[in-house]
Design a protein around this motif. Structure first.
Motif, PDB file in Angstrom:
ATOM      1  N   LYS A 187     -33.116 -61.575  27.094  1.00 35.40           N
ATOM      2  CA  LYS A 187     -32.284 -60.505  27.643  1.00 35.40           C
ATOM      3  C   LYS A 187     -31.714 -60.908  28.998  1.00 35.40           C
ATOM      4  CE  LYS A 187     -32.393 -55.572  28.766  1.00 35.40           C
ATOM      5  NZ  LYS A 187     -33.248 -54.350  28.839  1.00 35.40           N
ATOM      6  N   ASP A 188     -32.534 -61.578  29.826  1.00 34.88           N
ATOM      7  CA  ASP A 188     -32.051 -62.086  31.116  1.00 34.88           C
ATOM      8  C   ASP A 188     -30.880 -63.039  30.906  1.00 34.88           C
ATOM      9  OD1 ASP A 188     -33.962 -60.736  32.656  1.00 34.88           O
ATOM     10  OD2 ASP A 188     -35.416 -62.359  32.453  1.00 34.88           O
ATOM     11  N   MET A 189     -31.036 -63.952  29.924  1.00 37.30           N
ATOM     12  CA  MET A 189     -30.008 -64.959  29.690  1.00 37.30           C
ATOM     13  C   MET A 189     -28.682 -64.332  29.273  1.00 37.30           C
ATOM     14  SD  MET A 189     -32.099 -67.966  27.764  1.00 37.30           S
ATOM     15  CE  MET A 189     -33.500 -68.777  28.538  1.00 37.30           C
ATOM     16  N   LYS A 190     -28.756 -63.319  28.410  1.00 37.34           N
ATOM     17  CA  LYS A 190     -27.531 -62.631  27.979  1.00 37.34           C
ATOM     18  C   LYS A 190     -26.842 -61.982  29.182  1.00 37.34           C
ATOM     19  CE  LYS A 190     -27.622 -62.900  23.341  1.00 37.34           C
ATOM     20  NZ  LYS A 190     -26.503 -63.261  22.464  1.00 37.34           N
ATOM     21  N   ALA A 191     -27.634 -61.332  30.018  1.00 37.69           N
ATOM     22  CA  ALA A 191     -27.061 -60.678  31.202  1.00 37.69           C
ATOM     23  C   ALA A 191     -26.447 -61.708  32.142  1.00 37.69           C
ATOM     24  CB  ALA A 191     -28.134 -59.869  31.913  1.00 37.69           C
ATOM     25  N   TRP A 192     -27.149 -62.823  32.364  1.00 36.98           N
ATOM     26  CA  TRP A 192     -26.626 -63.855  33.252  1.00 36.98           C
ATOM     27  C   TRP A 192     -25.362 -64.480  32.684  1.00 36.98           C
ATOM     28  CZ3 TRP A 192     -32.141 -66.302  33.905  1.00 36.98           C
ATOM     29  CH2 TRP A 192     -32.894 -65.465  34.740  1.00 36.98           C
ATOM     30  N   ALA A 193     -25.286 -64.616  31.365  1.00 37.14           N
ATOM     31  CA  ALA A 193     -24.079 -65.164  30.744  1.00 37.14           C
ATOM     32  C   ALA A 193     -22.887 -64.251  31.010  1.00 37.14           C
ATOM     33  CB  ALA A 193     -24.289 -65.351  29.245  1.00 37.14           C
ATOM     34  N   ALA A 194     -23.103 -62.926  30.878  1.00 38.10           N
ATOM     35  CA  ALA A 194     -22.025 -61.970  31.167  1.00 38.10           C
ATOM     36  C   ALA A 194     -21.630 -62.036  32.632  1.00 38.10           C
ATOM     37  CB  ALA A 194     -22.471 -60.559  30.796  1.00 38.10           C
ATOM     38  N   GLN A 195     -22.618 -62.111  33.525  1.00 29.95           N
ATOM     39  CA  GLN A 195     -22.334 -62.164  34.954  1.00 29.95           C
ATOM     40  C   GLN A 195     -21.600 -63.451  35.319  1.00 29.95           C
ATOM     41  OE1 GLN A 195     -26.116 -61.576  36.972  1.00 29.95           O
ATOM     42  NE2 GLN A 195     -26.566 -59.794  35.691  1.00 29.95           N
ATOM     43  N   ALA A 196     -22.027 -64.579  34.726  1.00 29.88           N
ATOM     44  CA  ALA A 196     -21.370 -65.855  35.008  1.00 29.88           C
ATOM     45  C   ALA A 196     -19.926 -65.829  34.529  1.00 29.88           C
ATOM     46  CB  ALA A 196     -22.135 -66.990  34.326  1.00 29.88           C
ATOM     47  N   PHE A 197     -19.701 -65.250  33.350  1.00 31.05           N
ATOM     48  CA  PHE A 197     -18.333 -65.146  32.837  1.00 31.05           C
ATOM     49  C   PHE A 197     -17.480 -64.268  33.747  1.00 31.05           C
ATOM     50  CE2 PHE A 197     -14.907 -63.303  30.449  1.00 31.05           C
ATOM     51  CZ  PHE A 197     -14.413 -64.373  29.705  1.00 31.05           C
ATOM     52  N   ASP A 198     -18.024 -63.120  34.136  1.00 32.36           N
ATOM     53  CA  ASP A 198     -17.264 -62.203  34.996  1.00 32.36           C
ATOM     54  C   ASP A 198     -16.950 -62.843  36.337  1.00 32.36           C
ATOM     55  OD1 ASP A 198     -17.446 -60.370  32.967  1.00 32.36           O
ATOM     56  OD2 ASP A 198     -19.101 -59.255  33.851  1.00 32.36           O
ATOM     57  N   GLN A 199     -17.892 -63.614  36.869  1.00 26.23           N
ATOM     58  CA  GLN A 199     -17.666 -64.297  38.145  1.00 26.23           C
ATOM     59  C   GLN A 199     -16.564 -65.334  37.995  1.00 26.23           C
ATOM     60  OE1 GLN A 199     -21.039 -65.746  40.812  1.00 26.23           O
ATOM     61  NE2 GLN A 199     -20.334 -67.685  39.988  1.00 26.23           N
ATOM     62  N   GLU A 200     -16.522 -66.005  36.847  1.00 31.15           N
ATOM     63  CA  GLU A 200     -15.550 -67.064  36.615  1.00 31.15           C
ATOM     64  C   GLU A 200     -14.138 -66.509  36.405  1.00 31.15           C
ATOM     65  OE1 GLU A 200     -15.049 -71.289  36.319  1.00 31.15           O
ATOM     66  OE2 GLU A 200     -16.734 -70.039  36.932  1.00 31.15           O
ATOM     67  N   TYR A 201     -14.041 -65.349  35.738  1.00 34.09           N
ATOM     68  CA  TYR A 201     -12.727 -64.843  35.333  1.00 34.09           C
ATOM     69  C   TYR A 201     -12.337 -63.532  36.008  1.00 34.09           C
ATOM     70  CZ  TYR A 201     -12.622 -68.263  31.544  1.00 34.09           C
ATOM     71  OH  TYR A 201     -12.605 -69.422  30.820  1.00 34.09           O
ATOM     72  N   ALA A 202     -13.123 -63.058  36.966  1.00 35.99           N
ATOM     73  CA  ALA A 202     -12.883 -61.735  37.560  1.00 35.99           C
ATOM     74  C   ALA A 202     -11.466 -61.572  38.092  1.00 35.99           C
ATOM     75  CB  ALA A 202     -13.893 -61.475  38.672  1.00 35.99           C
TER      76      ALA A 202
END
Length: 391
Positions: free
Chosen positions: A114-129
């Motif tokens: 669950k942590d990994m899924k959340a971090w993946a979303a956060q990393a994507f949002d940080q990259e494309y925000a």
């Protein structure tokens, strides 16, 4: 414990061994041999180029070593004529003198899937925000839905680092992003917002919706960031939306009135392309530069996933037009109705569907893959994987 050879800036250096672990244990020797074997082809190419007097353009291999307590982490970065580098990470315990797997590190540092899924979303949002792509939401869903179970992690200066493959439109379709999650949870922040019959509540970093019309409280699904404010407001005549402000200044959208009829309320993801936001009020977002942004206008400019096309497998054909009208035919019967996007969960999108034949209103999950749709729980089908047919 480590020796190796690195190039200086603007200097061509070819190496036959990336590094060597100086430790008299079978595990250390095996690890040295493993890495040597994995990079043998590339090293042979570099040595051959050197002997023949030419260079391999855009080809570079480098490494760094990080220590955390007894753990030694070797991070090897490989750039071989590609837009994005690839990485390999190897761990060694100097106390036990054995190699350490990622699985053991997940257990030791209490890292869950669950942590990994959340971090993946956060990393994507940080990259494309601050960027805008027509298919940005599909790329976000692909990043989480296709996330490998064995992600590389390491510690540097007391902070966890995780290498996450992010979906992209270029090259191989993914690029590796180094993400440093904040593991200090901001769970003390509580907030609520009410408009008409709807109340959004933030508590323990979870968002819920109370609707007085049904006298029920609904969990809001697809919350992957850390939040500091929620806001519910009528952004158009008879159209009420919810918004959630993250601790890093993103505004996420909740299509309340799409989710309520099917009793599945989900976040649709961030509003991309906005400046960092510090607060929400009366249907507006106040940025860190003290600019006011109308949330309705920002919402109108956002891309929404389109499933338009024809999808088939051996026995089922699903046709969807640009307005979300669908027809599904199988060996037994046919259905027709309307699909509407509700939001996003960790493995894909949630769509509501109104079936004209049976007059049912329910939802299905759609996991977007490249050229495929994987659909769960639509009508009589528990799971469908449909190939897109190019017309």
């Amino acid at each position: 414990m480590f020796t190796g050879c690195k190039s200086q800036p603007h200097e061509e250096v070819y190496v036959s061994d990336l590094y060597n672990i100086h430790c008299d244990s079978k595990s250390a020797k095996k690890l040295n041999q493993t890495i040597k074997s994995e990079y043998k082809g590339l090293m042979d190419s570099l040595d051959e180029a050197k002997e023949l007097g030419y260079t391999l353009p855009d080809t570079k291999v480098s490494y760094d070593v990080y220590t955390h307590s007894n753990l030694l982490s070797i991070v090897i970065k490989e750039e071989v004529e590609t837009d994005y580098p690839s990485y390999n990470v190897y761990h060694f315990d100097s106390k036990t003198k054995k190699r350490v797997s990622n699985k053991k590190l997940y257990k030791k540092y209490k890292i869950s899937r669950k942590d990994m899924k959340a971090w993946a979303a956060q990393a994507f949002d940080q990259e494309y925000a601050n960027e805008y792509f027509d298919n940005v939401k599909e790329l976000r869903a692909q990043t989480m839905g296709l996330l490998p179970s064995n992600l590389d992690v390491f510690y540097h200066k007391g902070k966890l680092n995780i290498l996450i493959p992010i979906a992209t439109n270029y090259g191989s379709g993914t690029k590796m992003v180094l993400y440093r999650p904040n593991r200090k949870k901001s769970y003390k922040i509580e907030d609520s917002s009410t408009f008409d019959q709807m109340t959004l509540t933030l508590k323990n970093n979870k968002i819920s919706l109370y609707y007085s019309g049904t006298d029920k409280t609904y969990k809001v699904h697809g919350c992957f960031n850390e939040y500091k404010q929620v806001h519910v407001y009528e952004i158009g005549p008879g159209v009420t939306y919810g918004f959630a402000l993250t601790t890093n200044g993103l505004v996420e959208v909740i299509a309340i009135e799409d989710g309520l009829p099917i009793e599945r309320v989900c976040i649709q993801g961030p509003l991309y392309g906005l400046d960092k936001v510090k607060s929400l009020r009366s249907g507006q977002a106040l940025t860190e530069n003290d600019h006011l942004i109308d949330l309705f206008e920002a919402l109108r400019n956002q891309p929404f996933p389109s499933l338009e096309g024809t999808y088939r497998n051996g026995s089922v054909t699903l046709q969807i037009d640009e307005n979300g009208l669908y027809t599904m035919q199988d060996l037994k019967n046919s259905h027709s109705g309307l699909l509407f996007s509700v939001g996003m969960e960790e493995d894909g999108f949630v769509y509501g569907y109104d079936d004209y034949n049976q007059q049912v209103l329910s939802y299905c999950k759609v996991m977007p893959l490249y050229g495929k749709l994987e659909i769960k729980n639509m009508l009589d089908h528990d799971k469908l994987e449909l190939e897109y047919q190019y017309e």
